[in-house]
Design a protein around this motif. Structure first.
Motif, mmCIF file in Angstrom:
data_model
loop_
_atom_site.group_PDB
_atom_site.id
_atom_site.type_symbol
_atom_site.label_atom_id
_atom_site.label_comp_id
_atom_site.label_asym_id
_atom_site.label_seq_id
_atom_site.Cartn_x
_atom_site.Cartn_y
_atom_site.Cartn_z
ATOM 1 N N VAL A 335 0.837 -1.195 0.000
ATOM 2 C CA VAL A 335 0.000 0.000 0.000
ATOM 3 C C VAL A 335 0.874 1.248 0.000
ATOM 4 N N ALA A 336 1.960 1.206 0.771
ATOM 5 C CA ALA A 336 2.840 2.373 0.835
ATOM 6 C C ALA A 336 3.324 2.751 -0.563
ATOM 7 N N ILE A 339 0.555 4.331 -2.625
ATOM 8 C CA ILE A 339 0.375 5.733 -2.238
ATOM 9 C C ILE A 339 1.445 6.587 -2.911
ATOM 10 N N GLN A 352 -14.067 -0.325 9.882
ATOM 11 C CA GLN A 352 -13.171 -1.468 9.801
ATOM 12 C C GLN A 352 -11.857 -1.122 9.110
ATOM 13 N N TYR A 353 -11.942 -0.376 8.016
ATOM 14 C CA TYR A 353 -10.758 -0.189 7.191
ATOM 15 C C TYR A 353 -10.299 1.260 7.073
ATOM 16 N N GLY A 354 -11.041 2.172 7.688
ATOM 17 C CA GLY A 354 -10.691 3.565 7.439
ATOM 18 C C GLY A 354 -10.089 4.305 8.607
ATOM 19 N N LEU A 355 -10.532 4.000 9.822
ATOM 20 C CA LEU A 355 -10.226 4.885 10.941
ATOM 21 C C LEU A 355 -9.637 4.153 12.134
ATOM 22 N N ALA A 368 -2.318 8.515 6.632
ATOM 23 C CA ALA A 368 -1.755 7.933 5.418
ATOM 24 C C ALA A 368 -0.637 8.795 4.830
ATOM 25 N N LYS A 421 -8.402 12.371 5.034
ATOM 26 C CA LYS A 421 -7.163 11.630 5.195
ATOM 27 C C LYS A 421 -6.548 11.297 3.845
ATOM 28 N N TRP A 422 -7.390 10.873 2.909
ATOM 29 C CA TRP A 422 -6.837 10.471 1.618
ATOM 30 C C TRP A 422 -6.505 11.653 0.732
ATOM 31 N N ASN B 289 -6.355 0.059 15.111
ATOM 32 C CA ASN B 289 -7.116 -0.625 14.066
ATOM 33 C C ASN B 289 -6.144 -1.174 13.023
ATOM 34 N N SER B 291 -6.422 -3.280 10.418
ATOM 35 C CA SER B 291 -6.724 -3.257 8.981
ATOM 36 C C SER B 291 -6.632 -1.851 8.427
ATOM 37 N N ALA B 292 -7.113 -0.881 9.212
ATOM 38 C CA ALA B 292 -7.051 0.496 8.738
ATOM 39 C C ALA B 292 -5.602 0.941 8.611
ATOM 40 N N ALA B 294 -3.025 -0.970 7.949
ATOM 41 C CA ALA B 294 -2.450 -1.616 6.779
ATOM 42 C C ALA B 294 -2.886 -0.908 5.500
ATOM 43 N N LEU B 295 -4.159 -0.497 5.451
ATOM 44 C CA LEU B 295 -4.672 0.182 4.253
ATOM 45 C C LEU B 295 -4.222 1.637 4.176
ATOM 46 N N SER B 296 -3.531 2.122 5.207
ATOM 47 C CA SER B 296 -2.998 3.482 5.144
ATOM 48 C C SER B 296 -1.520 3.471 4.809
ATOM 49 N N GLY B 297 -1.005 2.309 4.450
ATOM 50 C CA GLY B 297 0.385 2.241 4.042
ATOM 51 C C GLY B 297 1.358 1.927 5.163
ATOM 52 N N LYS B 299 3.616 -0.388 7.176
ATOM 53 C CA LYS B 299 4.165 -1.727 6.936
ATOM 54 C C LYS B 299 4.056 -2.506 8.233
#
Ligand SMILES: Nc1ncnc2c1ncn2[C@@H]1O[C@H](COP(=O)(O)OP(=O)(O)OP(=O)(O)O)[C@@H](O)[C@H]1O
Ligand SMILES: [Mg+2]
Lengths: 512, 411
Positions: A335-336, A339, A352-355, A368, A421-422, B289, B291-292, B294-297, B299
């Motif tokens: 992911v890094a 980005i 779950q995946y954002g915050l 990020a 954030k994004w 969190n 998963s969050a 990991a999805l923010s880059g 490692k």
């Protein structure tokens, strides 16, 4: 005199530093469907938590009169005993447990000797599933069901508790149109059986279609309550009360002006991480600068999987195919790296995946882009806070300050934090999965405007959405996805809900 | 916008309502800060309590020095442990790692007659290697840390017995002893007390005050609630008095212990890393969190790996200090240290689910355990009772924390 099942009088509720409710009044007639509308952070969820005893008596001000008697609930159990059941904005099911186990969780069907009587539990569960129109075995683990079916399990659970007043906090936010329609149909069916419902929703057309009365809340106060049978009741009037002004249109105008290709994907194929099947099969598409591209597909079509596999291989196995950004092949392994290539992916599931709900707004927004805000690994906190403040102002995030904890924000405001954030990573290509889930009409417009500004600056956006109107209103070009395959490409001028739906439901065989 | 700060200093709850008296202001400030300041108040209360019970003996210069020397290695372990816990893991092996690293140091120095610093380096290298071992299994293979370090606990205890042939090794040359029992004394002269010690502590207090003031200012500029000025000043004054009293007791005893200097440096360095660096932030993000993050880059694997490498390193440091203090290596060294370190982190406010915790909090938690054990020892209370009390304190501390959080949510 009307027969009111519930009256809430001048309810007040404060959190440290925030006055969430300052005198809300709400009266629901017996057997009606009562809708509550209001902007993000207006206090809708808080009001329902007060009603259902999540915030116990004594922690709020005002009176609650249910079935003619004043209630002082000190816990959810108390309110459930009285017949009030709430289904929260975030579903509260245990994924590994079966449907029956979930339905009777905390309310187990005991047999002789205090042991759980599983025969009885499964028999009753099957009956309840029939009542909500869910054709699944009661032994199926809840985690295997889609969100729409999980909602139905939640309702079955509520019915098992002899509910008189059912509260649904944004039940259709994560559902597609078919599932939403089914759910609302069910609510009307329950109404015929004498169950009163309170529904919170940002989908105003659904409210118009199914509510008997609508109460609008703004800044912790009741603005008005309207009888939907009245001629004067309309979506426009609801919006006016919600945001305090008229909204000319739902989607801002944009002159589209596509430039060079930003992202080109060729023959992209992704295997499921554990099962032996293809989730995305030979997908090819392009996204140009200054263009908003939509990806329309039903739940389970592979939209999210396609996006996540492109985003630093964060989904799937044995990914094959080529991805080019501005003509150069990219192979992000993490992911890094994605980005760094200028990609950003806003997940559909912010919790779950954002915050990081435990952390502050500022630290979530910088999450990020942290390496960019740091020198030699040292974070420049002044810059971080300043950028977060700017984002907060621009996105109109409603919170006391950038140091507020994200977990305490209302759902819509959390969504804005994820978007901020994004945007802070300075992406070339923004992939947004369900951009406006749980967001109020006013804020939706703002987010569309933000998308427009973003593409006007020569960047590109991919919008993934199950809301076809949203896709039609925001995109220049639309790809349809069905069972992991791209089944069509339609310029927005030629797209209609009908032809998109046909392409979205096209079976595998007919593609070949 | 910053001009607003003056007005929003007051809690927003009653806009112009009843008019907040000093008393309600105090109550509000206290409840709001209870979670963070609660354990410091508990620490002070315990110190006072044991001073009364022991007729002041617990506050004697000799005893205070003793507490510092005796619990320094637990505090060092607690620094690493709280970081592991913030990331959502646990490390059960640190006691065994302390034993193995001190044994390796002892063998190098005592058995093979190498200089003391070779022993130190050997121990540190072993600590890093052990940390990398744990990190590999946790981060790259994906086995829960509970299992990996439970295995490590057995593994490294066994290796300790093995390399030591089941017998103790002693004594170290005297230079090695300086690490744990050395003092800086008479550097600036003194008159029955050590001026240097007082000076160092005074600088520390001033630094603390300045830092607190700056934090307060920043919080206000971001419209965050802050305690009223008088309460803030009272807090700084109280800390100053307590710390300088402690300094005075040390200064009139043997001076500034070398381990205390080391500990202070470690605490400051790790506090900065956790709050101000990308690495520290990523640890909080992973714990908050996964998963969050990991999805923010982030490692995730690399960060987890280095967290355990760091824990191994700090375990080795604790092992060196411990062997220096006991002047040798014993097969049973470090037994149950992991539990003290874990308790310190949780008493200090770390969350079992990860994402929450502070190095300074863990230090306060460790000191609470230290003051309690030491006080009970002075009073001649039986070992069995001591254990019961410690267990209850851990339970109550975490229960209080949970109760407090719940209240904050449902106010
Ligand atoms: N536990 C809490 N601590 C502090 N503030 C809170 C807490 N819960 C809610 N709030 C605040 O109360 C206000 C109302 O929040 P609420 O969740 O009721 O909004 P909502 O109307 O449901 O919005 P949405 O449509 O976005 O879900 C918000 O400003 C929110 O930040
Ligand atoms: Mg809500």
């Amino acid at each position: 005199m009307d027969d009111y099942i519930l009256e809430m009088r001048s309810i007040e509720k404060s959190f440290p530093g925030v006055k969430a409710l300052s005198g809300v009044t709400l009266s629901a007639r017996r057997g009606e469907v009562h809708a509550i509308c209001g902007e993000n952070g207006a206090g809708k969820s808080t009001l329902m938590k007060v009603l259902s005893g999540v915030y116990p008596h004594g922690s709020y001000g005002g009176q609650i009169i249910f079935e003619g008697t004043e209630c002082q609930f000190s816990s959810i159990r108390d309110s459930e005993r009285a017949g009030i059941v709430i289904i929260h904005q975030e579903l509260a099911l245990v994924p590994h447990l079966s449907i029956a186990e979930n339905i009777f969780l905390g309310n187990e069907r005991r047999g002789s000797g205090g042991l759980i009587d599983w025969h009885r539990a499964h028999a009753e569960a099957s009956e309840l599933l029939d009542r909500v129109g869910l054709r699944e075995k009661s032994t199926t683990p809840v985690g295997q069901l889609g969100v729409g079916k999980q909602q139905l399990v939640e309702i079955a659970k509520a019915l098992s508790k002899d509910v008189k007043l059912l509260i649904l906090d944004e039940p259709t936010a994560a559902l597609n149109d078919t599932d939403s329609a089914h759910l609302l149909g069910l609510v009307r069916q329950l109404q015929d059986q004498g169950i009163t419902s309170i529904i919170i929703s940002h989908k105003l057309n659904e409210i118009e279609a199914s509510a008997n009365t609508t109460t609008v809340i703004r800044d912790g106060q009741t603005v008005e309550s309207m009888d939907m049978a009245d001629d004067s009741a309309s979506i426009d009037r609801i919006i006016r009360s919600m945001v305090g002004r008229d909204l000319e249109s739902f989607y801002p105008d944009r002159v589209s002006n596509p430039g060079e290709v930003v992202l080109e994907v060729q023959d992209w194929t992704v295997r499921h991480p554990v099962q032996d099947r293809l989730v995305v099969e030979g997908a090819s598409f392009t996204v140009r600068a200054g263009e908003v591209v939509g990806i329309a597909g039903l739940m389970g079509a592979g939209r999210t999987e396609l996006a996540m596999s492109l985003f630093g291989k964060s989904y799937g196995r044995f990914i094959s195919g080529r991805a080019l950004m501005r003509g150069r092949e990219i192979k992000p392994r993490s992911v890094a790296e994605a980005i760094d290539y200028g990609m950003a992916y806003v997940s559909e599931d912010r919790k779950q995946y954002g915050l990081n709900l435990l952390d502050t707004i500022a630290r979530n927004i910088s999450g990020a882009a942290l390496p960019k805000l740091a020198r030699f690994g040292w974070v420049n906190q002044h810059r971080e806070n300043r950028l977060a403040e700017q984002a907060m102002e621009k996105m109109r995030i409603k919170a006391p300050s950038v140091q507020s904890v994200v977990g305490q924000l209302s759902g819509g405001n959390q969504q804005k934090v994820v978007l901020s954030k994004w945007l802070l990573t300075g992406p070339e290509l923004l992939i947004i999965d369900e951009p406006t889930r749980g967001i109020d009409v006013g804020a939706k417009y703002e987010i569309y405007q933000l998308i427009n500004e973003f593409v006007a600056a020569g960047k590109a956006v991919v919008v993934i959405s199950s809301d076809l109107l949203e896709i039609l209103g925001t995109c220049d070009r639309i790809y349809t996805l069905s069972q992991g395959r791209i089944t069509g490409e339609v310029p927005v001028g030629q797209a209609t809900e009908e032809n998109l739906m046909t392409l979205m439901t096209k079976e595998k065989e007919t593609v070949r | 916008m910053t001009t607003m700060a003056q007005r929003t200093d007051k809690p927003l709850q009653d806009p112009g309502g009843s008019g907040s008296s000093t008393l309600t202001e105090l109550r509000l400030a206290l409840t709001r800060n209870l979670r963070t300041s609660g354990i410091y108040m508990a620490l002070v209360a315990l110190v006072v309590l044991f001073a009364v019970f022991t007729g002041g003996a617990s506050l004697s210069p000799g005893n205070i020095t003793n507490i510092v020397l005796q619990y320094s290695y637990i505090l060092i372990l607690a620094i690493g442990m709280v970081i592991v816990i913030i990331a959502g893991h646990i490390d059960l092996s640190v006691g065994s790692v302390v034993a193995l690293t001190s044994a390796i140091s002892a063998i190098t120095v005592i058995k093979y007659g190498m200089p003391w610093w070779v022993g130190v380096l050997a121990a540190l290298a072993a600590g890093l290697a052990i940390g990398a071992w744990h990190g590999f299994w946790v981060a790259y293979v994906g086995i829960p840390a509970f299992i990996v370090t439970l295995a490590g606990m057995l593994l490294f205890r066994g290796m300790t017995l093995w390399v030591l042939d089941n017998i103790s090794l002693s004594p170290f040359p005297s230079e090695y002893g300086v690490i744990a029992s050395g003092f800086v004394n008479g550097l600036l002269g003194g008159y029955g007390y050590d001026t240097f010690t007082l000076l160092v502590f005074a600088i520390g207090v001033i630094g603390f005050a300045v830092n607190e003031y700056r934090t307060r200012k920043t919080r206000r500029s971001y419209r965050q609630p802050v305690p009223p000025l008088w309460l803030f000043a009272a807090k700084i004054a109280a800390v100053g008095v307590v710390v300088m009293a402690l300094a005075w007791q040390l200064a009139t005893a043997r001076g500034l212990p070398v381990v205390l200097i080391m500990l202070a440096i470690l605490i400051m360095a790790y506090s900065l890393i956790m709050q101000h660096t990308v690495f520290g932030r990523q640890i909080y993000a992973i714990g908050g969190n996964l998963s969050a993050a990991a999805l923010s880059g982030v490692k995730v694997k690399a960060v987890n790996f280095w967290i355990f490498v760091n824990m191994g390193l700090l375990s080795a440091v604790a092992g060196i200090v411990f062997s220096s203090r006991t002047n040798g290596a014993q097969p049973g060294a470090g037994n149950m240290f992991e539990l003290d370190a874990i308790a310190a982190a949780f008493i200090g406010g770390a969350a079992v689910t990860g994402g929450v915790g502070r190095v300074v909090g863990a230090m306060a938690g460790g000191l609470i355990m230290a003051v309690m054990s030491n006080g009970m020892q002075l009073m001649g209370i039986d070992q069995s009772v001591q254990s019961v009390v410690k267990g209850l304190v851990l339970l109550l501390a975490v229960a209080f924390d949970i109760w407090n959080k719940r209240r904050a949510g449902a106010q």
